[in-house]
Write a protein that holds these residues in place. Structure first.
Motif, mmCIF file in Angstrom:
data_model
loop_
_atom_site.group_PDB
_atom_site.id
_atom_site.type_symbol
_atom_site.label_atom_id
_atom_site.label_comp_id
_atom_site.label_asym_id
_atom_site.label_seq_id
_atom_site.Cartn_x
_atom_site.Cartn_y
_atom_site.Cartn_z
ATOM 1 N N LEU A 4 0.821 -1.209 0.000
ATOM 2 C CA LEU A 4 0.000 0.000 0.000
ATOM 3 C C LEU A 4 0.859 1.265 0.000
ATOM 4 O O LEU A 4 0.512 2.258 -0.651
ATOM 5 C CB LEU A 4 -0.931 -0.013 1.211
ATOM 6 C CG LEU A 4 -2.003 -1.108 1.146
ATOM 7 C CD1 LEU A 4 -2.743 -1.215 2.470
ATOM 8 C CD2 LEU A 4 -2.994 -0.822 0.025
ATOM 9 N N VAL A 5 1.968 1.242 0.744
ATOM 10 C CA VAL A 5 2.853 2.416 0.760
ATOM 11 C C VAL A 5 3.420 2.666 -0.628
ATOM 12 O O VAL A 5 3.496 3.814 -1.089
ATOM 13 C CB VAL A 5 3.989 2.219 1.788
ATOM 14 C CG1 VAL A 5 5.056 3.283 1.618
ATOM 15 C CG2 VAL A 5 3.423 2.286 3.208
ATOM 16 N N GLY A 50 -1.307 2.620 12.212
ATOM 17 C CA GLY A 50 -2.404 3.417 12.756
ATOM 18 C C GLY A 50 -2.490 4.788 12.112
ATOM 19 O O GLY A 50 -3.574 5.266 11.743
ATOM 20 N N LEU A 51 -1.333 5.448 11.964
ATOM 21 C CA LEU A 51 -1.308 6.777 11.359
ATOM 22 C C LEU A 51 -1.683 6.709 9.884
ATOM 23 O O LEU A 51 -2.395 7.596 9.375
ATOM 24 C CB LEU A 51 0.086 7.388 11.516
ATOM 25 C CG LEU A 51 0.285 8.816 10.976
ATOM 26 C CD1 LEU A 51 -0.683 9.780 11.643
ATOM 27 C CD2 LEU A 51 1.729 9.263 11.195
ATOM 28 N N PHE A 52 -1.256 5.659 9.180
ATOM 29 C CA PHE A 52 -1.590 5.521 7.763
ATOM 30 C C PHE A 52 -3.097 5.371 7.582
ATOM 31 O O PHE A 52 -3.693 5.963 6.664
ATOM 32 C CB PHE A 52 -0.863 4.305 7.179
ATOM 33 C CG PHE A 52 -0.647 4.371 5.700
ATOM 34 C CD1 PHE A 52 0.497 4.966 5.170
ATOM 35 C CD2 PHE A 52 -1.566 3.827 4.810
ATOM 36 C CE1 PHE A 52 0.710 5.024 3.798
ATOM 37 C CE2 PHE A 52 -1.366 3.886 3.444
ATOM 38 C CZ PHE A 52 -0.226 4.486 2.936
ATOM 39 N N GLY A 53 -3.716 4.594 8.458
ATOM 40 C CA GLY A 53 -5.169 4.434 8.378
ATOM 41 C C GLY A 53 -5.902 5.737 8.653
ATOM 42 O O GLY A 53 -6.829 6.115 7.925
ATOM 43 N N GLY A 101 -2.325 18.291 3.487
ATOM 44 C CA GLY A 101 -1.926 17.932 4.844
ATOM 45 C C GLY A 101 -2.070 16.447 5.104
ATOM 46 O O GLY A 101 -1.196 15.816 5.734
ATOM 47 N N ALA A 102 -3.169 15.843 4.606
ATOM 48 C CA ALA A 102 -3.369 14.408 4.785
ATOM 49 C C ALA A 102 -2.312 13.605 4.019
ATOM 50 O O ALA A 102 -1.825 12.581 4.509
ATOM 51 C CB ALA A 102 -4.771 14.016 4.316
ATOM 52 N N ARG A 103 -1.939 14.081 2.834
ATOM 53 C CA ARG A 103 -0.881 13.404 2.068
ATOM 54 C C ARG A 103 0.463 13.490 2.793
ATOM 55 O O ARG A 103 1.263 12.555 2.750
ATOM 56 C CB ARG A 103 -0.768 14.023 0.673
ATOM 57 C CG ARG A 103 -1.939 13.737 -0.232
ATOM 58 C CD ARG A 103 -1.873 12.371 -0.841
ATOM 59 N NE ARG A 103 -0.884 12.289 -1.903
ATOM 60 C CZ ARG A 103 -0.474 11.156 -2.469
ATOM 61 N NH1 ARG A 103 -0.932 9.998 -2.031
ATOM 62 N NH2 ARG A 103 0.404 11.156 -3.446
ATOM 63 N N ALA A 104 0.706 14.612 3.471
ATOM 64 C CA ALA A 104 1.937 14.735 4.262
ATOM 65 C C ALA A 104 1.940 13.722 5.402
ATOM 66 O O ALA A 104 2.963 13.069 5.670
ATOM 67 C CB ALA A 104 2.071 16.155 4.807
ATOM 68 N N LEU A 105 0.795 13.561 6.095
ATOM 69 C CA LEU A 105 0.701 12.568 7.170
ATOM 70 C C LEU A 105 0.889 11.152 6.625
ATOM 71 O O LEU A 105 1.501 10.299 7.283
ATOM 72 C CB LEU A 105 -0.655 12.686 7.867
ATOM 73 C CG LEU A 105 -0.831 13.868 8.822
ATOM 74 C CD1 LEU A 105 -2.248 13.884 9.389
ATOM 75 C CD2 LEU A 105 0.190 13.804 9.951
ATOM 76 N N LEU A 106 0.347 10.894 5.439
ATOM 77 C CA LEU A 106 0.573 9.584 4.819
ATOM 78 C C LEU A 106 2.059 9.355 4.560
ATOM 79 O O LEU A 106 2.562 8.237 4.713
ATOM 80 C CB LEU A 106 -0.206 9.489 3.503
ATOM 81 C CG LEU A 106 -1.703 9.219 3.602
ATOM 82 C CD1 LEU A 106 -2.392 9.464 2.270
ATOM 83 C CD2 LEU A 106 -1.970 7.802 4.085
ATOM 84 N N GLY A 107 2.776 10.422 4.185
ATOM 85 C CA GLY A 107 4.218 10.304 3.990
ATOM 86 C C GLY A 107 4.951 9.985 5.277
ATOM 87 O O GLY A 107 5.878 9.162 5.295
ATOM 88 N N VAL A 108 4.539 10.626 6.381
ATOM 89 C CA VAL A 108 5.134 10.328 7.687
ATOM 90 C C VAL A 108 4.888 8.867 8.052
ATOM 91 O O VAL A 108 5.797 8.148 8.487
ATOM 92 C CB VAL A 108 4.547 11.254 8.772
ATOM 93 C CG1 VAL A 108 5.066 10.855 10.153
ATOM 94 C CG2 VAL A 108 4.899 12.714 8.486
ATOM 95 N N ALA A 109 3.649 8.406 7.859
ATOM 96 C CA ALA A 109 3.312 7.016 8.184
ATOM 97 C C ALA A 109 4.076 6.041 7.299
ATOM 98 O O ALA A 109 4.585 5.017 7.764
ATOM 99 C CB ALA A 109 1.808 6.798 8.023
#
Length: 495
Positions: free
Chosen positions: A33-34, A95-98, A115-123
């Motif tokens: 998925l990543v 958890g963060l990716f979900g 912002g959500a895409r940035a959080l997906l990058g962190v996850a």
């Protein structure tokens, strides 16, 4: 702590059993998925643009934010996993990716989606090095580890190819947010099964604290370099991207200097200097440069020259994956009997032959010839990359597996950006030289600039682009020959 199956001796590493292989299957879920999220928005952007109405700059950031944050944080998260525990970081990332996937799916503004895409990058940065580092600790036996890393590399490569296909299929029936919601079942399954199947694993670093300054320096080095190279590859010379690359390189030198002085650095420079790890890192970078740099041309060829729809082009682009699935296991078996360096060198030579085949493509070339050449280069290249990853992981001490995996993945990101720049420059030069001087200026610059022009100009642009793709194939073949030579010189076992 590492999962084992059965007794072991000092001479014979413990062999993994059913539990470890089942755990590997679970670890492949987040990896798939990543890697898919790098390309999953290719078809969704028109729907997002119609719904959220982002500006041109916002639309670019919606596409690029995930990859930039992922690349910038890989080294930091790999080192953090070595200290706090790789399974813990894996579960945190899941958890963060979900949560970020839900936020992206229901974003009501361009800013919220960015912002959500940035959080997906962190996850994603939490998940990717954790999966590869856990393979290092789950599979102590070199032969089994080679098979596990083969699967890891194949899944990662397949995920990037599957992203557009899955996106196109979902958008036939659902709204654009569905491309993010498909992440939820897999992440939920990972959160349930990983604590049962995967034991915690962390490095023994003497209680050393996580060095925040090193983390900030690595982020400040990688982000400007990757951003600058991609912008230069996309739009040509410009002062701001060039300044970004220069700034990133200077910060990178400060980062290296700090690592050399720390008792417990984020990156062990002694490991990077070893032929097994440093050489693998270098050939992996060259492999990704050829892969990503040429993929840009192949995608445009399918759509803009052959006239395929985006979904049709995405489906045809899966064909070379068949070559990968056949060749990678064969290479893994050969590596058990022959020095890794010879098998890797052979893989890179096969890839060079595939690119060389594509260097002779013209407008009259049958489509199947292009597909065969693509399958050949992909098969050789991914087979060699698999062994490079396994060799680098085997050279890294288990306590630094997370940082070692993260540096490998960061090198891949950098290699992809360099490939776009170098092969893009080669292709642009060939394209401009092949276009008639009487064509409009925009048409002489890019194939896209010829769209809507006179039929003769469009046909000339398509022919010039095929010549440009052939030039890029020659450049990619040269990179593969260089990687083969480096494999034999740097990675061959010395008796």
């Amino acid at each position: 702590m590492t999962l084992t199956a059965g007794p072991s001796t000092a001479a014979e590493p413990a062999r993994a059993g059913r539990r470890e292989w089942t755990a590997l299957g679970v670890l492949m879920l987040p990896l798939l998925l990543v890697s898919m999220d790098v390309s999953v928005l290719y078809f969704a952007i028109p729907s997002i643009a119609a719904d959220l109405r982002p500006g041109a700059t916002q639309q670019l950031w919606i596409l690029d934010m995930y990859g930039f944050v992922l690349a910038g944080l890989l080294v930091t998260m790999g080192a953090l996993g070595d200290r706090v525990g790789r399974r813990k970081l894996l579960l945190l990332g899941a958890g963060l990716f979900g949560a970020a996937s839900v936020a992206a799916a229901y974003a009501h503004s361009p800013g919220a989606l960015i912002g959500a895409r940035a959080l997906l990058g962190v996850a994603g940065a939490c998940l990717m090095p954790s999966t590869l580092a856990l393979i290092r600790t789950l599979f102590q036996d070199p032969a089994q580890r080679t098979k596990a890393v083969t699967l890891w590399t194949t899944v990662m490569a397949s995920g990037i190819s599957l992203g557009p296909v899955v996106s196109g299929a979902l958008l036939e029936h659902f709204w654009w947010g569905s491309v993010f919601l498909i992440n939820l079942p897999a992440m939920a399954l990972l959160l349930v099964l990983a604590p049962v199947l995967v034991s915690e694993s962390k490095g023994v670093v003497g209680g050393a604290r996580f060095d925040v300054a090193s983390a900030l320096l690595s982020l400040a080095a990688l982000l400007p370099v990757i951003y600058g190279i991609k912008e230069l590859a996309k739009d040509g010379w410009a002062p701001l991207p060039a300044l970004g690359v220069t700034f990133g390189v200077l910060v990178g030198l400060l980062f290296v200097r700090r690592q050399a002085r720390l008792a417990e650095p984020m990156i062990d420079l002694r490991l990077v200097r070893t032929p097994a790890y440093g050489g693998s890192l270098l050939v992996n970078l060259l492999a990704m440069a050829a892969t990503v740099g040429f993929a840009v041309f192949l995608t445009q060829y399918l759509q803009s020259v052959l006239g395929q729809s985006p979904l049709e082009a995405a489906l045809w682009s899966l064909v070379p994956t068949g070559g990968v699935m056949l060749a990678a296991p064969v290479a893994a078996v050969l590596a058990q009997r022959v020095d890794h360096a010879y098998v890797m060198g052979g893989g890179f030579l096969v890839s060079a032959c595939g690119f060389g085949w594509l260097a002779f493509v013209d407008r009259a070339t049958p489509f199947w010839v292009v597909l065969v050449g693509s399958a050949v280069y992909a098969a050789g290249l991914v087979s060699a990359m698999t062994l490079a990853n396994e060799l680098a992981l085997g050279a890294a001490p288990p306590e630094r597996a997370g940082a070692a995996a993260a540096v490998l993945e960061s090198g891949s990101e950098l290699g992809g950006a360099l490939g776009m720049a170098v092969l893009g420059a080669v292709g642009a030069a060939v394209y401009s030289g092949a276009m008639p001087s009487s064509a409009p200026a925009a048409a002489r610059e890019t194939l896209g600039g010829a769209r809507g022009g006179a039929p003769g100009v469009v046909e000339a642009a398509r022919s010039a682009f095929v010549e440009a793709m052939s030039g890029a194939a020659v450049g990619a073949a040269f990179l593969m020959l260089l990687a083969a030579l480096m494999s034999l010189v740097l990675l061959r076992r010395r008796v």
